[in-house]
Design a protein around this motif. Structure first.
Motif, PDB file in Angstrom:
ATOM      1  N   THR A 124       0.824  -1.211   0.000  1.00  0.00           N
ATOM      2  CA  THR A 124       0.000   0.000   0.000  1.00  0.00           C
ATOM      3  C   THR A 124       0.858   1.261   0.000  1.00  0.00           C
ATOM      4  O   THR A 124       0.410   2.321  -0.442  1.00  0.00           O
ATOM      5  N   GLN A 125       2.103   1.151   0.492  1.00  0.00           N
ATOM      6  CA  GLN A 125       2.991   2.312   0.559  1.00  0.00           C
ATOM      7  C   GLN A 125       3.868   2.458  -0.684  1.00  0.00           C
ATOM      8  O   GLN A 125       4.385   3.551  -0.947  1.00  0.00           O
ATOM      9  N   PHE A 126       4.026   1.398  -1.453  1.00  0.00           N
ATOM     10  CA  PHE A 126       4.991   1.381  -2.550  1.00  0.00           C
ATOM     11  C   PHE A 126       4.495   2.216  -3.744  1.00  0.00           C
ATOM     12  O   PHE A 126       3.315   2.233  -4.071  1.00  0.00           O
ATOM     13  N   ARG A 127       5.468   2.879  -4.436  1.00  0.00           N
ATOM     14  CA  ARG A 127       5.145   3.642  -5.638  1.00  0.00           C
ATOM     15  C   ARG A 127       6.256   3.482  -6.684  1.00  0.00           C
ATOM     16  O   ARG A 127       7.441   3.412  -6.348  1.00  0.00           O
ATOM     17  N   PHE A 128       5.834   3.457  -7.938  1.00  0.00           N
ATOM     18  CA  PHE A 128       6.763   3.541  -9.071  1.00  0.00           C
ATOM     19  C   PHE A 128       6.415   4.814  -9.823  1.00  0.00           C
ATOM     20  O   PHE A 128       5.333   4.927 -10.403  1.00  0.00           O
ATOM     21  N   LEU A 129       7.330   5.807  -9.798  1.00  0.00           N
ATOM     22  CA  LEU A 129       7.074   7.087 -10.458  1.00  0.00           C
ATOM     23  C   LEU A 129       7.925   7.189 -11.715  1.00  0.00           C
ATOM     24  O   LEU A 129       9.153   7.115 -11.650  1.00  0.00           O
ATOM     25  N   HIS A 130       7.257   7.360 -12.825  1.00  0.00           N
ATOM     26  CA  HIS A 130       7.903   7.413 -14.138  1.00  0.00           C
ATOM     27  C   HIS A 130       7.918   8.858 -14.632  1.00  0.00           C
ATOM     28  O   HIS A 130       6.867   9.499 -14.747  1.00  0.00           O
ATOM     29  N   VAL A 131       9.117   9.369 -14.928  1.00  0.00           N
ATOM     30  CA  VAL A 131       9.276  10.758 -15.352  1.00  0.00           C
ATOM     31  C   VAL A 131       9.316  10.808 -16.879  1.00  0.00           C
ATOM     32  O   VAL A 131      10.191  10.220 -17.509  1.00  0.00           O
ATOM     33  N   GLY A 178      -1.511  -4.381 -11.625  1.00  0.00           N
ATOM     34  CA  GLY A 178      -1.788  -3.698 -10.370  1.00  0.00           C
ATOM     35  C   GLY A 178      -0.615  -2.962  -9.773  1.00  0.00           C
ATOM     36  O   GLY A 178      -0.632  -2.607  -8.587  1.00  0.00           O
ATOM     37  N   LEU A 179       0.426  -2.703 -10.567  1.00  0.00           N
ATOM     38  CA  LEU A 179       1.579  -1.977 -10.056  1.00  0.00           C
ATOM     39  C   LEU A 179       1.160  -0.537  -9.730  1.00  0.00           C
ATOM     40  O   LEU A 179       0.533   0.134 -10.561  1.00  0.00           O
ATOM     41  N   PRO A 180       1.484  -0.046  -8.540  1.00  0.00           N
ATOM     42  CA  PRO A 180       1.070   1.302  -8.143  1.00  0.00           C
ATOM     43  C   PRO A 180       1.965   2.381  -8.773  1.00  0.00           C
ATOM     44  O   PRO A 180       3.000   2.745  -8.225  1.00  0.00           O
ATOM     45  N   VAL A 181       1.573   2.866  -9.922  1.00  0.00           N
ATOM     46  CA  VAL A 181       2.410   3.771 -10.704  1.00  0.00           C
ATOM     47  C   VAL A 181       1.895   5.199 -10.661  1.00  0.00           C
ATOM     48  O   VAL A 181       0.715   5.458 -10.399  1.00  0.00           O
ATOM     49  N   LEU A 182       2.806   6.115 -10.932  1.00  0.00           N
ATOM     50  CA  LEU A 182       2.524   7.535 -11.139  1.00  0.00           C
ATOM     51  C   LEU A 182       3.346   7.975 -12.341  1.00  0.00           C
ATOM     52  O   LEU A 182       4.481   7.526 -12.511  1.00  0.00           O
ATOM     53  N   THR A 183       2.801   8.846 -13.168  1.00  0.00           N
ATOM     54  CA  THR A 183       3.544   9.365 -14.315  1.00  0.00           C
ATOM     55  C   THR A 183       3.505  10.877 -14.299  1.00  0.00           C
ATOM     56  O   THR A 183       2.459  11.476 -14.031  1.00  0.00           O
ATOM     57  N   THR A 184       4.665  11.491 -14.574  1.00  0.00           N
ATOM     58  CA  THR A 184       4.722  12.947 -14.721  1.00  0.00           C
ATOM     59  C   THR A 184       5.247  13.287 -16.115  1.00  0.00           C
ATOM     60  O   THR A 184       6.140  12.619 -16.621  1.00  0.00           O
ATOM     61  N   THR A 237       6.264  16.038  -4.796  1.00  0.00           N
ATOM     62  CA  THR A 237       4.865  16.244  -4.420  1.00  0.00           C
ATOM     63  C   THR A 237       3.981  15.131  -4.975  1.00  0.00           C
ATOM     64  O   THR A 237       3.107  14.602  -4.282  1.00  0.00           O
ATOM     65  N   VAL A 238       4.212  14.774  -6.236  1.00  0.00           N
ATOM     66  CA  VAL A 238       3.443  13.683  -6.842  1.00  0.00           C
ATOM     67  C   VAL A 238       3.721  12.375  -6.126  1.00  0.00           C
ATOM     68  O   VAL A 238       2.805  11.578  -5.857  1.00  0.00           O
ATOM     69  N   LEU A 239       4.969  12.116  -5.783  1.00  0.00           N
ATOM     70  CA  LEU A 239       5.329  10.894  -5.083  1.00  0.00           C
ATOM     71  C   LEU A 239       4.617  10.816  -3.735  1.00  0.00           C
ATOM     72  O   LEU A 239       4.161   9.733  -3.313  1.00  0.00           O
ATOM     73  N   GLU A 240       4.490  11.938  -3.072  1.00  0.00           N
ATOM     74  CA  GLU A 240       3.886  11.968  -1.742  1.00  0.00           C
ATOM     75  C   GLU A 240       2.354  11.940  -1.807  1.00  0.00           C
ATOM     76  O   GLU A 240       1.705  11.228  -1.034  1.00  0.00           O
ATOM     77  N   LYS A 241       1.766  12.685  -2.731  1.00  0.00           N
ATOM     78  CA  LYS A 241       0.322  12.916  -2.697  1.00  0.00           C
ATOM     79  C   LYS A 241      -0.444  12.385  -3.902  1.00  0.00           C
ATOM     80  O   LYS A 241      -1.677  12.350  -3.876  1.00  0.00           O
ATOM     81  N   GLY A 242       0.264  12.004  -4.977  1.00  0.00           N
ATOM     82  CA  GLY A 242      -0.410  11.655  -6.214  1.00  0.00           C
ATOM     83  C   GLY A 242      -1.287  10.415  -6.095  1.00  0.00           C
ATOM     84  O   GLY A 242      -0.984   9.491  -5.345  1.00  0.00           O
ATOM     85  N   ASN A 249       0.862  16.643 -15.289  1.00  0.00           N
ATOM     86  CA  ASN A 249       1.715  17.505 -16.097  1.00  0.00           C
ATOM     87  C   ASN A 249       2.366  18.553 -15.201  1.00  0.00           C
ATOM     88  O   ASN A 249       1.668  19.228 -14.426  1.00  0.00           O
ATOM     89  N   ILE A 250       3.692  18.704 -15.333  1.00  0.00           N
ATOM     90  CA  ILE A 250       4.443  19.674 -14.529  1.00  0.00           C
ATOM     91  C   ILE A 250       5.056  20.698 -15.480  1.00  0.00           C
ATOM     92  O   ILE A 250       5.927  20.361 -16.291  1.00  0.00           O
ATOM     93  N   GLY A 251       4.577  21.931 -15.402  1.00  0.00           N
ATOM     94  CA  GLY A 251       5.052  22.986 -16.303  1.00  0.00           C
ATOM     95  C   GLY A 251       5.372  24.260 -15.558  1.00  0.00           C
ATOM     96  O   GLY A 251       5.008  24.434 -14.391  1.00  0.00           O
ATOM     97  N   GLY A 252       6.058  25.167 -16.249  1.00  0.00           N
ATOM     98  CA  GLY A 252       6.511  26.384 -15.604  1.00  0.00           C
ATOM     99  C   GLY A 252       5.660  27.602 -15.858  1.00  0.00           C
ATOM    100  O   GLY A 252       5.942  28.672 -15.328  1.00  0.00           O
TER     101      GLY A 252
END
Length: 352
Positions: A124-131, A178-184, A237-242, A249-252
């Motif tokens: 439940t805590q694990f994350r895979f974040l893909h940039v 079911g891998l817990p992923v996030l993408t930015t 932030t995404v890793l913590e809250k996403g 999308n992360i833009g300037g």
């Protein structure tokens, strides 16, 4: 607790590691293949930090990945590892296919194997974040709205096509396994430790060396510019809250034409380190043949990450670009060390 950061000696990856260690008391295992753009000098300031460890290797090396996962039991993987230069992908796409597609696949498979060994609580805590990048969305006209997370993928270069493929793999491993992923997906980054093949560091270095500042085509290609430290904070932030399975999308919020960016660089250099002859660095600007398939405009709509996760960039383009120019002026030893014979060969090949 620990996290593993792949591509950790590259431009964005190293900035992420430095920012993470500055703001978290959690161990980082930095993994990098150390190709031309991977530089351990980027991480020299933390090499004695007890919360930092480095491993040299490829995300396509399944044996190494399995060993690292078992040894360090990470709660998260942050994947920066990629070939990322459009120009290089045009001249030689094979490395991009191998690293960005096959490498991501092998990384996902080893992460999946490791994830399946975890306890229910650890899962439940694990994350895979893909940039990833905004270039997967293709190009925009001057009047088009900025890219949202729901935009159709329309990559136009071997680089962006390989990154689009990797994004799809990450999505599939979530929905199928079911891998817990996030993408930015980020816009163009700039800042310290940027390898001088990209526009901003390339022009800073060439200006100081009295060389031509090469501008593709008419220089009116528009990009959204994001200061790299802001990007790293957005990823954290995404890793913590996403929300699992979501893309952010992360833009300037800083759309600038390439020529305008170079004019700004020249103005700053005129102020901070004037030419000995008193002339402006703008006199060194020269226009070269446009690259094949050059996307005209990128722009990121970062409303989702702002509204849902509370992230916004802290730097304006004006504050960020001044910090960047000053960093390159203050770190000439780093600059000299990255300009190898291979780098000079690349410049001659790409801009001749």
């Amino acid at each position: 607790m620990s996290i593993i950061v792949t591509g950790a000696a590259g431009f964005i990856g190293s900035n992420f590691v430095l920012n993470w260690l500055n703001n978290n008391n959690e161990k980082v295992i930095a993994l990098d293949k150390l190709t031309y753009a991977g530089n351990l000098e980027n991480l020299k300031s933390v090499e004695n930090n007890p919360n930092y460890a480095f491993a040299q290797g490829d995300i396509g090396d399944s044996t190494l990945l399995a060993k690292l996962f078992q040894e360090h039991q990470p709660r998260a993987i942050v994947n920066f590892a990629a070939e990322s230069h459009v120009d290089r992908s045009i001249h030689g796409p094979d490395d991009f296919m191998q690293t960005n597609i096959i490498g991501t696949y092998r990384l996902l498979e080893e992460v999946r194997s490791f994830f399946n060994t975890l306890s229910d609580d650890a899962k439940t805590q694990f994350r895979f974040l893909h940039v990833s990048t905004d270039e997967v969305y293709g190009t925009l006209s001057a009047s088009d709205p900025a890219f949202k997370e729901t935009n159709q993928y329309e990559p136009n270069s071997p680089y962006s096509a390989s990154k689009a493929a990797s994004d799809h793999l990450v999505r599939a491993w979530h929905h199928t396994y079911g891998l817990p992923v996030l993408t930015t997906n980020c816009s163009n980054n700039y800042g310290p430790y940027h390898f001088p093949e990209k526009l901003i560091p390339l022009c800073i270095l060439k200006a100081l060396q009295g060389q031509d500042l090469p501008i593709y085509g008419d220089g009116q290609q528009i990009r959204d510019w994001l200061y790299v430290v802001d990007h790293c904070k957005g990823i954290a932030t995404v890793l913590e809250k996403g929300a699992i399975g979501e893309t952010y999308n992360i833009g300037g919020w800083n759309e600038k034409a390439n020529l305008d960016v170079v004019h700004t660089l020249c103005d700053l250099l005129d102020e901070l380190q004037p030419r000995e002859d008193g002339k402006s660095y703008k006199d060194q600007i020269t226009f070269v043949k446009d690259r094949p398939g050059h996307d005209r405009r990128y722009a990121i709509d970062a409303t989702k990450i702002s509204n849902e996760l509370g992230w916004k960039p802290e730097e304006t383009f004006e504050t960020g670009i001044r910090k960047t120019v000053q960093w390159y002026l203050d770190n000439q030893d780093w600059v000299a060390n990255v300009q190898s014979g291979e780098y000079q060969h690349w410049l001659n090949k790409n801009y001749s």
